[in-house]
Design a protein around this motif. Structure first.
Motif, mmCIF file in Angstrom:
data_model
loop_
_atom_site.group_PDB
_atom_site.id
_atom_site.type_symbol
_atom_site.label_atom_id
_atom_site.label_comp_id
_atom_site.label_asym_id
_atom_site.label_seq_id
_atom_site.Cartn_x
_atom_site.Cartn_y
_atom_site.Cartn_z
ATOM 1 N N SER A 8 123.403 69.274 -65.730
ATOM 2 C CA SER A 8 124.328 70.409 -65.818
ATOM 3 C C SER A 8 125.719 69.949 -65.377
ATOM 4 N N VAL A 9 126.697 70.819 -65.587
ATOM 5 C CA VAL A 9 128.066 70.470 -65.177
ATOM 6 C C VAL A 9 128.131 70.255 -63.672
ATOM 7 N N ALA A 10 127.502 71.146 -62.911
ATOM 8 C CA ALA A 10 127.524 71.023 -61.450
ATOM 9 C C ALA A 10 126.830 69.744 -60.998
ATOM 10 N N SER A 11 125.682 69.439 -61.596
ATOM 11 C CA SER A 11 124.953 68.237 -61.231
ATOM 12 C C SER A 11 125.721 66.979 -61.623
ATOM 13 N N THR A 12 126.348 67.010 -62.780
ATOM 14 C CA THR A 12 127.166 65.873 -63.214
ATOM 15 C C THR A 12 128.306 65.626 -62.231
ATOM 16 N N THR A 13 128.943 66.696 -61.785
ATOM 17 C CA THR A 13 130.056 66.570 -60.844
ATOM 18 C C THR A 13 129.596 65.981 -59.523
ATOM 19 N N ALA A 68 120.129 67.498 -54.275
ATOM 20 C CA ALA A 68 121.002 68.590 -54.722
ATOM 21 C C ALA A 68 121.299 68.454 -56.211
ATOM 22 N N ALA A 69 121.539 67.214 -56.658
ATOM 23 C CA ALA A 69 121.808 66.990 -58.085
ATOM 24 C C ALA A 69 120.606 67.401 -58.930
ATOM 25 N N LEU A 70 119.417 67.137 -58.414
ATOM 26 C CA LEU A 70 118.199 67.532 -59.124
ATOM 27 C C LEU A 70 118.065 69.049 -59.182
ATOM 28 N N LEU A 71 118.298 69.714 -58.063
ATOM 29 C CA LEU A 71 118.142 71.164 -58.001
ATOM 30 C C LEU A 71 119.197 71.904 -58.821
ATOM 31 N N LEU A 72 120.363 71.269 -58.993
ATOM 32 C CA LEU A 72 121.450 71.913 -59.733
ATOM 33 C C LEU A 72 121.304 71.765 -61.248
ATOM 34 N N SER A 73 120.303 71.020 -61.693
ATOM 35 C CA SER A 73 120.118 70.787 -63.123
ATOM 36 C C SER A 73 118.753 71.259 -63.597
ATOM 37 N N PRO A 74 118.672 72.391 -64.242
ATOM 38 C CA PRO A 74 117.387 72.838 -64.798
ATOM 39 C C PRO A 74 116.835 71.866 -65.839
#
Length: 243
Positions: A8-13, A68-74
């Motif tokens: 996701s955008v958030a996870s990418t960031t 966190a990166a994992l949780l932010l990306s469905p």
């Protein structure tokens, strides 16, 4: 191993920020922290305890960002980061047993060389980290285990998934990229240390690709770290005959 993470955008960031930190700031921070330890090691009894505490905190902070990166990306599941059972469990178990045997044998050889006052490959580059007391040894074990778990989650699990899912690299190029970033983490050990980190980065990445799981890379990494961080400190060896 076949993964197709959809960040996701958030996870990418979040992942890009961590990758930039590991690429630019972490090597400088590692050199500064280890240089400070080397200067203070003999004069300050708790220098290594403080250093190990700092290292433990840093590793778990990096791991927390990976989670966190994992949780932010469905579109990214645990298996995309290698958090899954090996694709070939029997093959993995056999390799774990063989690797454990080789690590134990090489550890005994290194310890024998150290006790005889002979050169141990790579010892001088980590000499300040070698424990001299029981408390330091306990922390060294904790650091070795943490290093194996967190480094594989971050450098192999997260960065390889990022390379494939965001940068569009194939798995081999993603492993190579993660090995380059990992090599920079060894800059505190000089050029030879960076070369060793690069080789191990490729090795651990290869184990990951071969099994589709971080289990084998984590076991191999922990075993190597335990072997190296529990070698007797040179000062301790010099004091042994008098004792």
């Amino acid at each position: 191993m076949t993964i197709s993470p959809d960040f996701s955008v958030a996870s990418t960031t979040v992942t890009a920020a961590l990758a930039a930190f590991l690429l630019i700031a972490e090597p400088w921070l590692g050199r500064r922290a280890y240089g400070s330890l080397a200067r203070r090691r003999d004069a300050e009894p708790r220098a290594l305890v403080r250093y190990f505490t700092f290292v433990l905190g840093a590793w778990w902070a990096y791991a927390a960002v990976a989670v966190a990166a994992l949780l932010l990306s469905p579109g990214v599941d645990a298996a995309d980061l290698g958090i899954t059972a090996p694709e070939r469990p029997v093959y993995t178990i056999v390799l774990i047993i063989l690797f454990a045997a080789v690590t134990v044998a090489s550890g005994r050889n290194f310890r024998g060389l150290a006790e005889q006052g002979k050169n141990v490959p790579g010892l001088s580059s980590v000499e300040a980290m070698l424990p001299r007391t029981g408390k330091e040894r306990g922390l060294a074990v904790a650091v070795a285990v943490t290093d194996g778990i967190c480094a594989e989650l971050v450098y192999r699990g997260l960065l390889i998934a990022f390379g494939i899912g965001v940068l569009g690299l194939n798995s081999y190029l993603a492993v190579a990229l993660s090995a380059v970033v990992y090599a920079l983490a060894g800059s505190y050990q000089g050029r030879q240390g960076m070369a060793a980190f690069a080789l191990f980065g490729v090795f651990f990445g290869g184990l990951y690709l071969a099994t589709g799981s971080l289990l084998l890379p984590v076991v191999a990494h922990v075993a190597l770290s335990l072997r190296d961080l529990t070698l007797p400190a040179p000062d301790k060896l010099r004091a042994a005959p008098a004792a």
